[in-house]
Design a protein around this motif. Structure first.
Motif, PDB file in Angstrom:
ATOM      1  N   TRP A   1       0.837  -1.196   0.000  1.00  0.00           N
ATOM      2  CA  TRP A   1       0.000   0.000   0.000  1.00  0.00           C
ATOM      3  C   TRP A   1       0.877   1.253   0.000  1.00  0.00           C
ATOM      4  O   TRP A   1       1.807   1.373   0.799  1.00  0.00           O
ATOM      5  CB  TRP A   1      -0.920  -0.001   1.220  1.00  0.00           C
ATOM      6  CG  TRP A   1      -1.790   1.214   1.318  1.00  0.00           C
ATOM      7  CD1 TRP A   1      -1.766   2.154   2.293  1.00  0.00           C
ATOM      8  CD2 TRP A   1      -2.811   1.604   0.394  1.00  0.00           C
ATOM      9  NE1 TRP A   1      -2.716   3.122   2.041  1.00  0.00           N
ATOM     10  CE2 TRP A   1      -3.369   2.816   0.875  1.00  0.00           C
ATOM     11  CE3 TRP A   1      -3.308   1.055  -0.803  1.00  0.00           C
ATOM     12  CZ2 TRP A   1      -4.400   3.490   0.213  1.00  0.00           C
ATOM     13  CZ3 TRP A   1      -4.331   1.725  -1.466  1.00  0.00           C
ATOM     14  CH2 TRP A   1      -4.870   2.930  -0.962  1.00  0.00           C
ATOM     15  N   MET A   2       0.586   2.151  -0.953  1.00  0.00           N
ATOM     16  CA  MET A   2       1.327   3.408  -1.062  1.00  0.00           C
ATOM     17  C   MET A   2       0.329   4.539  -0.883  1.00  0.00           C
ATOM     18  O   MET A   2      -0.327   4.947  -1.844  1.00  0.00           O
ATOM     19  CB  MET A   2       2.017   3.471  -2.429  1.00  0.00           C
ATOM     20  CG  MET A   2       2.975   2.297  -2.667  1.00  0.00           C
ATOM     21  SD  MET A   2       3.720   2.255  -4.307  1.00  0.00           S
ATOM     22  CE  MET A   2       4.895   0.894  -4.111  1.00  0.00           C
ATOM     23  N   PRO A   3       0.212   5.061   0.336  1.00  0.00           N
ATOM     24  CA  PRO A   3      -0.879   6.001   0.634  1.00  0.00           C
ATOM     25  C   PRO A   3      -0.815   7.288  -0.184  1.00  0.00           C
ATOM     26  O   PRO A   3      -1.873   7.850  -0.502  1.00  0.00           O
ATOM     27  CB  PRO A   3      -0.705   6.300   2.126  1.00  0.00           C
ATOM     28  CG  PRO A   3       0.518   5.626   2.576  1.00  0.00           C
ATOM     29  CD  PRO A   3       1.022   4.732   1.510  1.00  0.00           C
ATOM     30  N   GLY A   4       0.388   7.744  -0.530  1.00  0.00           N
ATOM     31  CA  GLY A   4       0.498   8.973  -1.321  1.00  0.00           C
ATOM     32  C   GLY A   4       0.025   8.753  -2.746  1.00  0.00           C
ATOM     33  O   GLY A   4      -0.650   9.589  -3.333  1.00  0.00           O
ATOM     34  N   LEU A   5       0.395   7.615  -3.311  1.00  0.00           N
ATOM     35  CA  LEU A   5      -0.056   7.283  -4.666  1.00  0.00           C
ATOM     36  C   LEU A   5      -1.489   6.747  -4.620  1.00  0.00           C
ATOM     37  O   LEU A   5      -2.118   6.557  -5.659  1.00  0.00           O
ATOM     38  CB  LEU A   5       0.884   6.256  -5.317  1.00  0.00           C
ATOM     39  CG  LEU A   5       2.356   6.681  -5.495  1.00  0.00           C
ATOM     40  CD1 LEU A   5       3.165   5.548  -6.141  1.00  0.00           C
ATOM     41  CD2 LEU A   5       2.474   7.929  -6.365  1.00  0.00           C
ATOM     42  N   GLU A   6      -1.982   6.479  -3.426  1.00  0.00           N
ATOM     43  CA  GLU A   6      -3.342   5.984  -3.196  1.00  0.00           C
ATOM     44  C   GLU A   6      -3.643   4.684  -3.949  1.00  0.00           C
ATOM     45  O   GLU A   6      -4.703   4.540  -4.563  1.00  0.00           O
ATOM     46  CB  GLU A   6      -4.377   7.050  -3.584  1.00  0.00           C
ATOM     47  CG  GLU A   6      -4.356   8.235  -2.643  1.00  0.00           C
ATOM     48  CD  GLU A   6      -5.395   9.296  -3.032  1.00  0.00           C
ATOM     49  OE1 GLU A   6      -6.444   9.339  -2.373  1.00  0.00           O
ATOM     50  OE2 GLU A   6      -5.148  10.029  -3.995  1.00  0.00           O
ATOM     51  N   ARG A   7      -2.696   3.778  -3.911  1.00  0.00           N
ATOM     52  CA  ARG A   7      -2.959   2.480  -4.516  1.00  0.00           C
ATOM     53  C   ARG A   7      -1.916   1.466  -4.025  1.00  0.00           C
ATOM     54  O   ARG A   7      -0.921   1.841  -3.400  1.00  0.00           O
ATOM     55  CB  ARG A   7      -2.918   2.573  -6.034  1.00  0.00           C
ATOM     56  CG  ARG A   7      -1.584   3.028  -6.588  1.00  0.00           C
ATOM     57  CD  ARG A   7      -1.637   3.108  -8.111  1.00  0.00           C
ATOM     58  NE  ARG A   7      -0.349   3.469  -8.669  1.00  0.00           N
ATOM     59  CZ  ARG A   7       0.644   2.625  -8.889  1.00  0.00           C
ATOM     60  NH1 ARG A   7       0.514   1.348  -8.593  1.00  0.00           N
ATOM     61  NH2 ARG A   7       1.787   3.037  -9.406  1.00  0.00           N
ATOM     62  N   TYR A   8      -2.169   0.203  -4.362  1.00  0.00           N
ATOM     63  CA  TYR A   8      -1.160  -0.818  -4.134  1.00  0.00           C
ATOM     64  C   TYR A   8      -0.179  -0.782  -5.293  1.00  0.00           C
ATOM     65  O   TYR A   8      -0.569  -0.568  -6.450  1.00  0.00           O
ATOM     66  CB  TYR A   8      -1.804  -2.207  -4.053  1.00  0.00           C
ATOM     67  CG  TYR A   8      -2.625  -2.413  -2.801  1.00  0.00           C
ATOM     68  CD1 TYR A   8      -2.029  -2.899  -1.642  1.00  0.00           C
ATOM     69  CD2 TYR A   8      -3.987  -2.112  -2.777  1.00  0.00           C
ATOM     70  CE1 TYR A   8      -2.776  -3.080  -0.480  1.00  0.00           C
ATOM     71  CE2 TYR A   8      -4.747  -2.300  -1.628  1.00  0.00           C
ATOM     72  CZ  TYR A   8      -4.131  -2.784  -0.474  1.00  0.00           C
ATOM     73  OH  TYR A   8      -4.850  -2.957   0.661  1.00  0.00           O
TER      74      TYR A   8
END
Lengths: 523, 523
Positions: A423-430
């Protein structure tokens, strides 16, 4: 960086040039890299065969007729000489053609099985023809040893001459046919593990899910913004100096990369893997044998000018090459390596895909695991590799899921592939952070890596002589332990704090001088 | 990896092709990389000059006569267009020609000063000629603004047409002449520090000597043998996979490399240097601007196929490029970087030189220091750099000497160079392990890196307007903090023990998990 034989169809033979290096300097390796088993299969039948006693004249004519067809066909197609040869098990392919056809379809490969089977049949027939002609020629030669009437001798001389000419033509055709067959057959992808879901990427099956997305009670920044505020990387200067999608790491990002590499090497070494640093320039032939395509329009591979060398896209290539063309002892298996290298990828055709910041770049550091093992153990080691990956990412506190990738998402070498998406919260996706593949014997048949199973008492023949067991191809597996830029994305985005700082995960701290967090610089 | 303008003689103009990249794709950078001061000097004189009132006809003729000579000469010489231009101070060269000539001789450079001076004079004359003609043309244009007899007007139209034609030819010649001058002048090496000993390598002066050769009371092994016995280095597999002089590091050698890099970065960071990890693929123009030659027969530089990019031979190149074409704030100086990168060198022409084992290889890890500073401070920072190097090598317990390298051993960019040579008991000689160079403004004039000295009260003009001070070129310095393979040679050979083990120096142990020694593996 996986590939398929994109230009493998029969109708676009001229394009096939692009998939094989034309470099003359690598031709000296042809014979070295020809696996011995293949040599035996193809060239060991020079003993006089027991041919039925046909009329010599008819044989000679029919031989020329047989020769004529493929010769014409071959010259039309301008067969490209393979620079090296995979030890393809043609007979197995023929005997399992339904399974192979289904597999090709499931994996969206454009390998041309029908052409392979057709060429193989032709080749087998032509080979028989050549053997029979050789027999005839030997018969004629034997007859001439005795006392003969001059007219009889003259007739035999004529016969021998005709046979020799026919044989020369046929042998050349056979070589061309074998080359064409080889190139076509090398486009066939590896078979697929029965548990792999069939379909496109969406069909990939969830294997495991660890943690849950961290919740933030402040506006979340992506890694690019964090990096800018903390002065951690510089894409602008790199664009001027090198080109777009290059970058400098600065300040704590440098320490973080070093810590990630060191910690990963240390952890994986504890599990019995031999650490390596590798060459990052390799011969193109090794790149090909690992199943990548160093040439062609959309190649991911940087080539070195005026040489037959390339930059590696992954340490899998130089590590796969270590035992190239050798027979390793059974007792040394499994051989487990953990290799640190820089990786270089052109990312041709990647425009439009997820390319923000560090996610997709031309150069990056990576720690890669690689295992060579006995065929019956590769499934087990595949599980071990994904377990190591999951343990590493869990220790860093990441939330991720593990997928059993569907057939449509497998590169040609992979029998089965597990991906880890974090999970990459800044990119808002896995986003994919690692991948573990079991390549079974796909790479070892190309790299020529075999072992000799230990002798069991039952193989002792009646005469008391010990029969040496036949060699087998090892299985190879590869798995990402740490692809640094994607880990940086994860760490910066997941562990950002409201005050702009980023907390360093506990396990990495001893490897970066005890730093616990990256704070904004006072300027 | 230093270079001289080896092919720059006037008699072999055609060879000069090799020293300048022909790549068309870099041409778009010509204007970007033209330093603004140079633009001003070359192109700012379009204001009507005050030409003496000569007869227009005579001017036109003489102009064509002047134009004819250089035009013919230029087409004979086939002037190559420079892809970028160093901001060379031609006037200074002319005003100090004796000194420059002596310097070229002392440094064994084959720069052609006579030709540079001749071209510069020609260029100045042609420039005056062009300015004169422009004045005449303006006069004619002005005259035509008034009321005129038709015959008078016709005469002026003719005159104007002749002038325009003459001007066009001359302007083209001027551009070609400037290009030729630029290429010739760029071959002139940097000036030399007055304390540098004059002569060949043997004339280099001992600056410092630390420690003494370690006494080993058992048969000493070289690092290759030690590496083999401890399973640390594999040249054989690398020769197959990549080519000769490539290698894999294995086992503790990997940890030792990591420790060396980490420890060096940590130590140099403590001294106020900003850590960096750099791109290893850069545009050829940046390589050239740092004073290296990416093309030509004996180039040390690997080029990427189908691009204008190269692999770096040292991090000096991408670090030098960070501030390319910019004016840095005076308050930000000095800027101190410590950069980790892999380095790639063809080592063309290195056959026969000391090439055993890790001493000379195609790829290696290196930590490099780089400083940008004010002109008056570069000598001071040169001392600081060599002090840091000496401190680092002393902490590791090495015996070494520091040399002030003689003029004949300086590459074109270096104003002064200090080398450190360490004792290598297995190779039974001293070997270079690092080098610290002050390049003064040689690189910054090519890279276009300037600063604006702070305004002092005295520069305020009478009208109360503050005159902005003119920009100056920064000075650049570079110095090896740790070239890993040569350090491995030193550590393995100096710290070998009778029992076959190798002791790890104290400072490195915390960076390799507390390992105190490398012991033979039990197999």
């Amino acid at each position: 960086m996986a590939l398929q034989c994109r230009f493998g169809g029969t109708t676009i033979q001229s394009l096939k040039m692009a998939t094989f290096p034309i470099s003359s300097s690598s031709s000296r390796f042809i014979f070295r890299t020809l696996p011995k088993t293949l040599n035996l299969a193809l060239f060991s039948r020079h003993t006089p065969p027991k041919a039925p006693p046909f009329s010599v004249l008819i044989r000679a004519l029919s031989a020329q007729a047989v020769a004529a067809a493929p010769a014409a066909e071959i010259s039309d197609k301008q067969v490209v000489k393979p620079q090296w040869k995979a030890a393809v098990d043609f007979k197995w392919i023929r005997d399992n053609k339904e399974a192979v056809a289904a597999n090709i379809k499931n994996r969206n490969s454009n390998a041309n099985l029908n052409l392979v089977l057709e060429l193989y049949d032709k080749m087998v027939n032509l080979q028989k023809e050549v053997e029979r002609l050789r027999g005839e020629r030997n018969n004629v030669a034997n007859k001439m040893k005795g006392k003969l009437e001059p007219s009889e001798r003259q007739k035999l001389v004529e016969e021998g001459k005709n046979l020799k000419e026919a044989l020369t033509t046929l042998e050349e055709d056979l070589l061309n046919l074998r080359d064409e067959l080889q190139l076509e057959a090398q486009c066939i992808p590896n078979m697929t593990h029965p548990d792999v879901p069939i379909g496109g990427e969406d069909s990939s099956k969830l294997r495991n899910m660890v943690g849950s997305p961290l919740s933030f009670d402040f506006p979340v920044k992506d890694h690019l913004q964090i990096g800018k505020e903390l002065d951690l990387f510089d894409f602008d200067a790199a664009a001027e100096v090198s080109g777009s999608k290059f970058y400098y790491l600065k300040n704590e990002a440098v320490m973080l990369e070093m810590a990630l590499v060191n910690w990963t090497l240390t952890e994986v070494r504890k599990k019995g893997f031999t650490p390596l640093t590798t060459p990052e320039i390799v011969r193109s032939s090794v790149v090909e044998k690992c199943g990548f395509q160093p040439r062609g329009e959309n190649t991911q591979v940087y080539s070195v000018e005026d040489s037959d060398q390339c930059l590696i896209g992954t340490a899998e290539i130089p590590v796969g090459g270590i035992h190239m063309d050798s027979i390793v002892s059974e007792s040394s298996l499994p051989i487990k390596y953990v290799a640190f290298s820089h990786c270089f990828r052109t990312e041709a055709g990647a425009a439009g895909t997820a390319t923000r910041g560090l996610y997709r770049v031309h150069q990056f550091s990576k720690v890669e695991m690689f295992i060579l093992c006995k065929p019956e153990e590769s499934d087990m080691y595949h599980e071990e590799l994904i377990k190591i990956e999951e343990d590493l990412f869990s220790s860093l506190g990441l939330h991720f899921k593990t997928l059993d990738m569907a057939t449509g998402d497998l590169g040609a070498p992979a029998y089965r592939k597990f991906d880890v998406e974090a999970w990459m919260p800044g990119l808002e996706r896995y986003g994919e952070i690692s991948s573990a593949s079991n390549c079974t014997d796909y790479q070892s048949r190309r790299l020529g890596i075999r072992y000799r199973p230990s002798e069991t008492p039952s193989t002792t023949s009646k005469k008391g002589k010990t029969n040496q067991a036949a060699t087998k191809f090892v299985h190879t597996l590869n798995a990402t332990a740490c692809a640094v830029p994607r880990m940086l994305v994860c760490l910066l985005e997941n562990f950002q704090q409201e005050d702009g700082s980023v907390i360093i995960p506990e396990p990495l701290r001893p490897f970066m001088g005890g730093i616990e967090a990256i704070y904004p610089k006072s300027r």
